[in-house]
Design a protein around this motif. Structure first.
Motif, PDB file in Angstrom:
ATOM      1  N   LEU A 218       0.863  -1.170   0.000  1.00 45.43           N
ATOM      2  CA  LEU A 218       0.000   0.000   0.000  1.00 45.43           C
ATOM      3  C   LEU A 218       0.902   1.224   0.000  1.00 45.43           C
ATOM      4  N   VAL A 219       0.830   2.003  -1.071  1.00 47.11           N
ATOM      5  CA  VAL A 219       1.792   3.088  -1.285  1.00 47.11           C
ATOM      6  C   VAL A 219       1.065   4.426  -1.400  1.00 47.11           C
ATOM      7  N   GLY A 220       1.534   5.403  -0.646  1.00 50.45           N
ATOM      8  CA  GLY A 220       0.989   6.752  -0.746  1.00 50.45           C
ATOM      9  C   GLY A 220       1.612   7.499  -1.903  1.00 50.45           C
ATOM     10  N   ALA A 221       0.755   8.057  -2.777  1.00 47.21           N
ATOM     11  CA  ALA A 221       1.235   8.781  -3.956  1.00 47.21           C
ATOM     12  C   ALA A 221       1.361  10.278  -3.711  1.00 47.21           C
ATOM     13  N   GLY A 222       1.031  10.735  -2.488  1.00 48.64           N
ATOM     14  CA  GLY A 222       1.077  12.164  -2.221  1.00 48.64           C
ATOM     15  C   GLY A 222      -0.128  12.879  -2.792  1.00 48.64           C
ATOM     16  N   GLU A 310      -8.831  -0.803   5.953  1.00 50.52           N
ATOM     17  CA  GLU A 310      -9.755  -1.850   5.504  1.00 50.52           C
ATOM     18  C   GLU A 310      -9.047  -2.837   4.575  1.00 50.52           C
ATOM     19  N   GLU A 311      -8.191  -2.315   3.707  1.00 44.79           N
ATOM     20  CA  GLU A 311      -7.502  -3.187   2.753  1.00 44.79           C
ATOM     21  C   GLU A 311      -6.463  -4.061   3.447  1.00 44.79           C
ATOM     22  N   VAL A 312      -5.786  -3.518   4.441  1.00 41.40           N
ATOM     23  CA  VAL A 312      -4.838  -4.328   5.215  1.00 41.40           C
ATOM     24  C   VAL A 312      -5.566  -5.471   5.902  1.00 41.40           C
ATOM     25  N   GLU A 313      -6.715  -5.167   6.510  1.00 44.59           N
ATOM     26  CA  GLU A 313      -7.488  -6.217   7.186  1.00 44.59           C
ATOM     27  C   GLU A 313      -7.892  -7.317   6.213  1.00 44.59           C
ATOM     28  N   ALA A 314      -8.368  -6.931   5.027  1.00 43.75           N
ATOM     29  CA  ALA A 314      -8.799  -7.925   4.043  1.00 43.75           C
ATOM     30  C   ALA A 314      -7.633  -8.779   3.556  1.00 43.75           C
ATOM     31  N   ILE A 324       3.250  -1.289   4.098  1.00 46.38           N
ATOM     32  CA  ILE A 324       2.719   0.054   3.918  1.00 46.38           C
ATOM     33  C   ILE A 324       3.858   1.036   3.721  1.00 46.38           C
ATOM     34  N   THR A 325       3.745   1.863   2.679  1.00 51.09           N
ATOM     35  CA  THR A 325       4.689   2.948   2.427  1.00 51.09           C
ATOM     36  C   THR A 325       3.934   4.260   2.523  1.00 51.09           C
TER      37      THR A 325
END
Length: 472
Positions: A218-222, A310-314, A324-325
């Motif tokens: 899961l990556v943050g694009a800013g 939610e996506e981490v849980e799934a 996670i980034t």
């Protein structure tokens, strides 16, 4: 599959190519420092080099112009003179051959341009501007060299030694590609960096039949500006087999991603969830179970109103490895872009991020459950994500609980992007302003005393601009 439309890009002026020179003839015609530099470069290749120096100033060269017959077998020809007339004469001679021609620093006389090169053994990286800005190419090369350590020379030697062995074991190109991606992220590559090439090759071969397990990042694009990506996010984008991205990812970010990665667009807009969240979960699990490296790219930060939790849980429930980034969240990026501090010793001692978007998307039937009394305190900054549709409710609730109607509110649309738009209003006029000119892009609202600093900074900038104009 849910593939996205391609982003518009500026056309390349030239196509960078890799030209094999082993056992091929290259002719250099030139004089002085320019010719010496090109000869130094050519001597690092396996080409058969013939040099003609009409001014007799180069050692081990023919001190004359070449005959047409001496150019007939050339794979390519380079002409290097600082004097334009000499360069034109050399180019005219070269044209008696069919060999592609480069005339140093005279792109109008050339068939091809030699890029600025980062040399890491069998790994070479070229930076080209189509011959229009060689200094820019050199400066860009310098930046890339800093990011590509000299130890990559050893990795390149390792890849050269391993390649024929893998071709024997794995005739299928896709199978080899998957093994290469695994090997280059494995201890074998790290071993190669220490110079132990033979041991690294044997370790890599032992990994051939080890199945690769899938992983999701899961990556943050800013908030939008591609230059606000973290270095880790950039690396993961370059390594991804699959990229799942949403509509808040700024233009230009996807241009930095691996070209042959599968791309799935799962963008959502208010009341228009083109891909339900549960279906996104299924897509991430499905692609990871195929053994792929998946990047779930989210605007801003994955864990700030991005459903990353939610996506981490799934994914964990499905037994998928997930990492996670973080990214620059919109509140920080947009405030900085507008030069508005979210905290300030004179104006705000605290800041709160809230969402103006109810879970089911219907603010009338599912009102926002917030501590309005705490949020309405003076000298407190409130940053509202997704608050356009609920701006009327937000402003009414805040004023009803004591926030002054003249409290500044800064509306930032498309923050950090070239088409950013900012509007400074008061809390009492926020809803009417939004209704009169509804934002079309991602929008953030900063409410509080600090928002007025945007007006002050603009006033100062206006005075400076006027002074410059009067003194021009």
């Amino acid at each position: 599959m849910l593939y996205a439309p391609s982003f518009g890009v500026v056309a390349m002026l030239a196509l960078p190519l890799s030209w094999p020179l082993e056992n091929r003839q290259v002719v250099l015609i030139g004089a002085g420092a320019w010719a010496i530099r090109k000869l130094t470069l050519l001597n690092r290749t396996p080409a058969k080099i013939t040099v003609f120096a009409p001014l007799a100033d180069l050692a081990d060269a023919h001190a004359r112009w070449p005959e047409a017959s001496e150019l007939a077998e050339a794979a390519l020809i380079i002409v290097a003179f600082e004097d334009r007339a000499m360069a034109e004469k050399g180019a005219a001679l070269a044209r008696t051959s069919r060999a592609p021609l480069n005339v140093v620093d005279f792109p109008d006389l050339s068939d091809f341009h030699v890029p600025a090169i980062i040399d890491r053994g069998t790994l070479s990286i070229g930076v080209a501007t189509g011959g229009t800005a060689p200094v820019l190419a050199r400066e860009t090369r310098r930046k890339i060299e800093a990011a590509v350590p000299p130890s990559e020379t050893e990795v390149a030697a390792f890849a050269t030694a391993l390649s024929p062995r893998l071709r024997e074991l794995l005739p299928n190109t896709d199978d080899r590609r998957r093994v290469w991606e695994n090997v280059l992220q494995s201890p074998a590559a790290e071993l190669a960096r220490t110079g132990k090439i033979d041991e690294a090759v044997e370790l890599a071969l032992a990994l051939v039949n080890v199945p690769r397990t899938g992983v999701v990042h899961l990556v943050g694009a800013g908030p939008g500006d591609p230059e606000l990506l973290t270095l880790k996010a950039l690396r993961l984008l370059s390594e991804a087999d699959v990229i799942v991205y949403d509509r808040l990812v700024g233009d230009g970010v996807m241009d930095l991603a691996r070209r042959d990665a599968d791309r799935f667009y799962v963008g959502k807009a208010r009341s228009n969830h083109s891909v339900p969240q549960e279906q996104i979960h299924e897509l991430l699990v499905e692609q990871a179970r195929l053994g792929k490296r998946v990047v779930r790219l989210k605007g801003g930060d994955p864990f700030v109103f991005g459903r990353g939790g939610e996506e981490v849980e799934a994914l964990r429930a499905a037994g998928i490895e997930v990492h996670i980034t973080p990214g620059v969240t919109a509140a920080l990026g947009c405030a900085a872009s507008a030069a508005v501090p979210l905290t300030h010793r004179d104006h705000a001692q605290s800041v709160t991020f809230i969402t103006g978007h109810a879970k089911d998307g219907d603010p009338d039937n599912n009102p926002l459950l917030l501590d309005w009394s705490a949020l309405s305190a003076p000298h407190h900054t409130l940053v509202v994500y997704m608050g356009v549709a609920t701006s009327k409710i937000l402003s009414e609730k805040l004023m009803a609980h004591g926030r002054m109607p003249d409290t500044p509110a800064l509306i930032i649309e498309n923050g950090t992007r070239p088409n950013e738009r900012r509007t400074l209003v008061s809390l009492s006029t926020l809803a009417d302003t939004v209704a009169a000119n509804p934002p079309k892009g991602p929008t953030l609202v900063i409410i509080g005393e600090v928002a007025a600093l945007y007006k002050d900074q603009n006033a100062i900038a206006g005075v400076v601009e006027e002074a410059v104009r009067l003194n021009a």
